[in-house]
Structures are given as structure tokens and as C-alpha cells.
Design an enzyme around this catalytic site. Structure first.
Site, PDB file in Angstrom:
ATOM      1  N   GLU A  30       0.897  -1.226  -0.183  1.00  0.00           N
ATOM      2  CA  GLU A  30      -0.131   0.107   0.032  1.00  0.00           C
ATOM      3  C   GLU A  30       0.855   1.359  -0.001  1.00  0.00           C
ATOM      4  OE1 GLU A  30      -3.501   1.086  -0.438  1.00  0.00           O
ATOM      5  OE2 GLU A  30      -3.587  -1.033  -1.088  1.00  0.00           O
ATOM      6  N   THR A  31       0.559   2.245  -0.471  1.00  0.00           N
ATOM      7  CA  THR A  31       1.357   2.974  -1.074  1.00  0.00           C
ATOM      8  C   THR A  31       0.680   4.560  -0.979  1.00  0.00           C
ATOM      9  OG1 THR A  31       2.650   1.702  -2.547  1.00  0.00           O
ATOM     10  CG2 THR A  31       2.654   4.039  -3.193  1.00  0.00           C
ATOM     11  N   VAL A  32       1.380   5.521  -1.058  1.00  0.00           N
ATOM     12  CA  VAL A  32       0.513   7.008  -1.219  1.00  0.00           C
ATOM     13  C   VAL A  32       1.181   7.546  -2.539  1.00  0.00           C
ATOM     14  CG1 VAL A  32       0.091   7.254   1.174  1.00  0.00           C
ATOM     15  CG2 VAL A  32       2.251   8.315   0.173  1.00  0.00           C
TER      16      VAL A  32
END
Length: 564
Positions: free
Chosen positions: A373-375
Site C-alpha cells: 500500500e502506497t501513497v
């Protein structure tokens, strides 16, 4: 007559609900309108981070200043996907030079950790958590490289909002509060410093949605960085704390690994898709997989293929399989491997690969090329500068390794190396691992058009391709392009050395018609449904005719696009 009118209304309402047209404008897939503004636009996965970026723009900062400020805020407000323990990639449109610049701010493996170590341990893959998958965190150096080349405000001004929120607290949003429950799993597994970092500073418990969350340790680390620059993170007390902690836990990250780290400015690469130039960064990331998919798909006439139809998803999936087999074989750190980027993106190669696609689901091998999960956030300013920036720890919060009293968790990107000898992405000391996080950009006639990204691990090239097709092939507006139903395909070979699983499986989001599901089954595709696996999208479009920015934010996240 009234009965007939009512019946017609019911039929019309039913059709509209089926298409998602419950809005006055009739925009088929949008959950809300695009955001429009002339002077600047910020789109991030957290409303407060968006407002921080907007405040930076309003106070005279440029897009790069605002992006750094927003990213620092996300490291605090969305620690489940980002933070200064992770890496960063960016594509910048510089209005002065009218050119795109690419930054690879990913970290390298420890120089004293060898492939032989893993082989002696009998490991077939690098563990997902603990000290062994920890590579050098590159994000902070990425901030300062961006700032050195393009920034305008002082770094203490840029980091001040995140420091204030870290000290005084902010309410957790719905999705992040849910993701933050992963802290409990880290705690149960006995990882050190979890409680003191995430619970003890918040009254001994994990805050829920709408409750205030603080991280004074992170505020203190940010303050050191604001005062001492990137060296305050990569040398001295902070670096010593990180290295000592990892080595005490059985890892190899050293003070020298941290001190030697540097980001790399790279040339973005592109293909032309029906008149639009789509840009990605070259490996060690996976961005060119999206370009390979688009190259293959351009050979089909989508003006005669409906969005979400069996033919659409079938062709998309087969193109993905072809590109991802190449991804597994060729994509890797280009300091160690000669990745044939030009050949992989060539028209002739795409044509040959396209010929492999049949009427039914197929299994493919990588192409043969002579030589792996990343931004997400995007910002645009009044002068026309735009930045597409993605940043992540991997596996949500990361490795579970939280150095004492620093306020963040270190990434576990090293998990993405292969431990099989002789492959492009095989582990080596000082090497950058294969990376999933990728920023994207679209230009038209040499001018900026769309800055965008889609978070979500292996889904990202698929998400990028879907967005481009939604905009170009299906005529969606910027918000529709992100809100439209998505799908992903799993089961192809991986850069970590694992082979394909037959023809794999297509996982569908709600909104794909049942007729398509049956049609895909008829073509021998395995079909399933998934929740929460389709990434997170933010985008800014520049309308050069009207000189207006369009902003869009992911409906599947807590995010916000805002302008002024």
C-alpha cells in the site's frame, strides 16, 4: 396515463442506476464532479495533506514545495502506506524548461548482506518482515533532491505543518483508522518499539476513526531534518539509531549504507498512445509494463469495443500477461543489469507480442530480446509546474522494524529481490530491488496534459493502463476515469523468481456486468471478485485552452483534490 409515465420512470431509473448515472450531469462512472481551479491544484489520499499542500501554494510555494509538504504529512497521517522509512519516485514537469524530469529515490540493499547468506539459511525468498528485507530508505534524500533542483521555500517552512500535526494531533480518517489495526498484528508478533511509537504517545491505545492521533517522535525527527537537511537523516544520531537497531535484530543495514545513499535523476521514457505521449520511469520500477501493455493494446480498435465488455477485459488481460512475463525476466536495477528498455517498448516487438493473443485465455512466456500500500500525490501550481509523486514503505506499514524514538517504520522492499542465481533481479549487495511504485504523466503535443498515479503493488501498471484507456479510448472525464470499475489479473511470473500459475485469474470490482463475467468464463478465464485490491488514484489535468486545472481524487480512499 399516469401508470405508463410511472412505469417509464421506473425503467429509466433502473437503467441509470445500472450505469451509475445517479447524478444530474449523467457522468456515467463519476461518484462526484471534477475539481476545477486556475491557480493551483493538489490531489492526495488525505484531505488534511491536500490542505497543507494548498496552503504552501497560496503562501508562494511552488508545486514541488507543496508536494514535499504533503508527502511529509502523509508519512504522519497515513503511516499504513508511507513514511520516511520508505522510498520515493517522481516525475516533474518544469514550466521553465518545458521538460519532464524523473527522480529515482529508491534505496539499495546492505553492502555486507550477500546472496550466499540466504542460500546458507536455505531460504527460497527474502522474508516479508523483520530485519532482512530492510533496504536503505530513500524518501528523505528524494525530498532534498527535488527541493535542490526545483524548490523555492525553505525546508523548515515546508515541514512545519507536518511537525505541528504530529505534535498536536489530528483525527484519524475512516480508512486509515481501519488500516491502523495492522499495528496490533505487529505488536502481537513481538516487534520492538511498536507500542511506544503508535500507542503510548496516544494514551496507551490505538485511536479509532475520529479520535486524535499524535506522533511526537516523528515530529522530533522531522525537526532534525528541517534543521540539518538530508545529512541529519543519513548521518549522525538518526542514522546510528537505525543501523544499530537493525543490526541488533539480526540485520545488516549499516551507517555506511545510509551515508553512501544517493538518489538518481533519470530520463522518463514514453510511448505514443493514439496521439498522447504516456510517460513512466525506467526500471528498477515496473512503469514500463504499463507502456508495454498500451503498445500491445493500441493495435486493437477500441472505438468498436465497449468499456467493461468481455472483449475489453479479455484483450487487456492478455496484454497484461505478455507484459508481466517480460517484467519478470528483464526488469531490475539498471546499474547492475542492461535492461533492453528501447527494445521492450519498440513497435515491432509490440506487434510480435500482439500476434500471440488468441480468442481464449492463454499462457505466455517472456519475449526473447538480445541484451527485468502506497501513497500517491500530484500537485500543480500557478506557473505551470506539475509533479507526479509516489512514496511507500511496502506491505502497508513496512517491515515491522521501528527504530526507537524516531517515529517511523522501515520499509521491506528487499523482499522483492529474487534469490535464484542468474536472474536480472537476483539479490546483490548495494543493488536496488525491483520496485512496484510508479508515478505517471501524459503529455499532448509536447505540453503537459495529465499527472496521475494509481497505488496498489502489482496492480499499478494495470491501473495506469486502465486510466489511460478510460481517458483516451472511452472519453471519460478525469474523475470518471478513476471511479470507473476496475479489475486486475494475478498469476503471471514474478521478478522474485516464481513462475506463472497457468493462465492466472481475473479479479473484478463491482460494476462489471454479469454478461462480461460469463463471457470471460466462455473464453476460459478464471474469474473471481475482490475487495480493496484496486489501488488508489489521484490526478490533475491541465486544460491549456481555458487555462484551468481539473483535479480528481480516489473514491476508494479518504482523499481529496482541491484547488484555488
Amino acid at each position: 396515463m399516469r401508470v405508463y409515465i410511472f412505469a417509464a420512470f421506473v425503467v429509466s431509473l433502473s437503467l441509470n442506476l445500472t450505469l451509475g448515472q445517479d447524478r444530474v450531469t449523467g457522468a456515467t462512472y463519476a461518484t462526484r464532479s471534477e475539481v476545477l481551479a486556475q491557480n493551483g491544484m493538489v490531489a492526495t489520499s488525505h484531505p488534511l495533506a491536500t490542505q497543507i499542500g494548498l496552503d504552501i501554494l497560496k503562501s508562494g510555494g511552488n508545486a514541488i514545495d507543496a508536494a514535499i509538504a504533503a508527502n511529509a504529512a502523509l508519512g504522519l497521517m497515513e503511516p499504513t502506506g508511507s513514511g520516511i522509512g520508505g522510498d520515493l519516485f517522481a516525475i516533474v514537469w518544469d514550466a521553465k524548461t518545458k521538460k519532464l524530469y524523473g527522480l529515482n529515490a529508491s534505496g539499495r540493499s546492505p553492502k555486507t548482506l550477500t546472496l550466499e547468506f540466504f542460500k546458507k539459511k536455505g531460504m527460497e525468498k527474502i522474508p516479508s518482515h523483520g530485519p532482512l528485507p530492510v533496504s536503505v530508505p530513500g524518501a528523505v534524500d528524494g525530498w532534498f533532491e527535488l527541493h535542490r533542483k526545483f524548490g523555492s521555500k525553505q525546508m523548515n517552512e515546508i515541514l512545519a505543518p507536518a511537525i505541528s500535526y504530529a505534535e498536536n494531533g489530528f483525527p484519524l480518517t475512516e480508512l486509515i483508522a481501519w488500516y491502523m489495526q495492522s499495528v496490533t498484528s505487529y505488536q502481537k508478533r513481538g516487534f520492538a518499539n511498536i507500542s511506544e511509537t503508535y500507542l503510548d504517545q496516544n494514551g496507551g491505545k490505538l485511536p479509532g476513526e475520529g479520535e486524535l492521533y499524535k506522533n511526537p517522535y516523528l515530529a522530533n525527527t522531522y525537526r532534525k531534518i528541517a534543521k540539518g537537511g538530508r545529512d541529519a537523516f543519513y548521518t549522525g544520531e538518526v542514522a546510528k539509531t537505525m543501523a544499530t537497531f537493525i543490526q541488533e535484530k539480526g540485520g545488516f543495514l549499516s551507517e555506511k549504507d545510509l551515508a553512501d545513499h544517493k538518489s538518481e535523476w533519470v530520463e522518463p521514457v514514453s510511448i505514443n498512445y493514439r496521439g498522447y505521449d504516456v510517460w513512466e520511469l525506467p526500471p528498477n520500477g515496473q512503469g514500463i509494463a504499463a507502456l508495454q501493455m498500451l503498445q500491445i493494446l493500441e493495435g486493437f480498435d477500441f472505438s468498436k469495443i465497449d468499456f467493461g465488455s468481455t472483449e475489453h477485459l479479455h484483450l487487456f488481460t492478455e496484454a497484461k500477461k505478455l507484459a508481466f512475463e517480460d517484467r519478470a525476466k528483464y526488469y531490475a536495477d539498471m546499474d547492475f543489469v542492461n535492461v533492453p528498455v528501447t527494445e521492450l517498448l519498440g513497435d515491432d516487438y509490440a506487434s510480435e507480442r500482439r500476434k500471440r493473443i488468441t480468442e481464449n485465455a492463454s499462457s505466455y512466456d517472456a519475449g526473447e530480446i538480445s541484451a527485468g500500500e502506497t501513497v500517491y500525490l500530484t500537485v500543480a501550481d500557478k506557473d505551470g509546474n506539475m509533479i507526479s509523486l509516489i512514496q511507500s514503505n511496502y506491505r502497508g506499514m513496512g517491515s515491522g522494524m521501528v527504530p526507537p524514538k524516531l517515529g517511523f517504520m522501515l520499509q521491506d522492499r528487499g523482499e522483492l529481490f529474487s534469490l535464484k542465481s542468474g536472474q536480472a533481479n537476483t539479490y546483490e549487495p548495494g543493488k536496488r530491488p525491483f520496485h512496484t511504485i510508479i508515478p505517471a504523466f501524459i503529455t499532448k503535443d509536447g505540453q503537459p496534459f495529465v499527472s496521475f498515479g494509481v497505488m496498489g503493488g502489482d496492480f499499478q501498471p494495470q491501473g495506469h493502463t486502465q486510466i489511460v484507456m478510460n481517458l483516451v479510448d472511452f472519453g471519460m472525464n478525469l474523475q470518471e476515469a478513476g471511479d470507473a470499475p476496475r479489475w486486475d489479473h494475478v498469476g503471471t511470473s514474478t521478478p522474485t523468481g516464481f513462475p506463472k500459475e497457468g493462465t492466472g485469474e481475473i479479479r473484478l470490482e463491482s460494476g462489471i456486468p454479469y454478461e462480461t463475467v460469463r463471457g470471460l468464463m466462455d473464453k476460459n478465464h478464471k474469474v473471481s471478485f475482490g475487495r480493496g485490491i484496486y489501488g488508489g488514484y489521484q490526478a490533475i489535468l491541465w486544460d491549456r485552452e481555458n487555462k484551468v486545472y481539473h483535479g480528481a481524487s480516489e473514491s476508494r480512499k479518504d482523499g481529496q483534490a482541491a484547488g484555488y
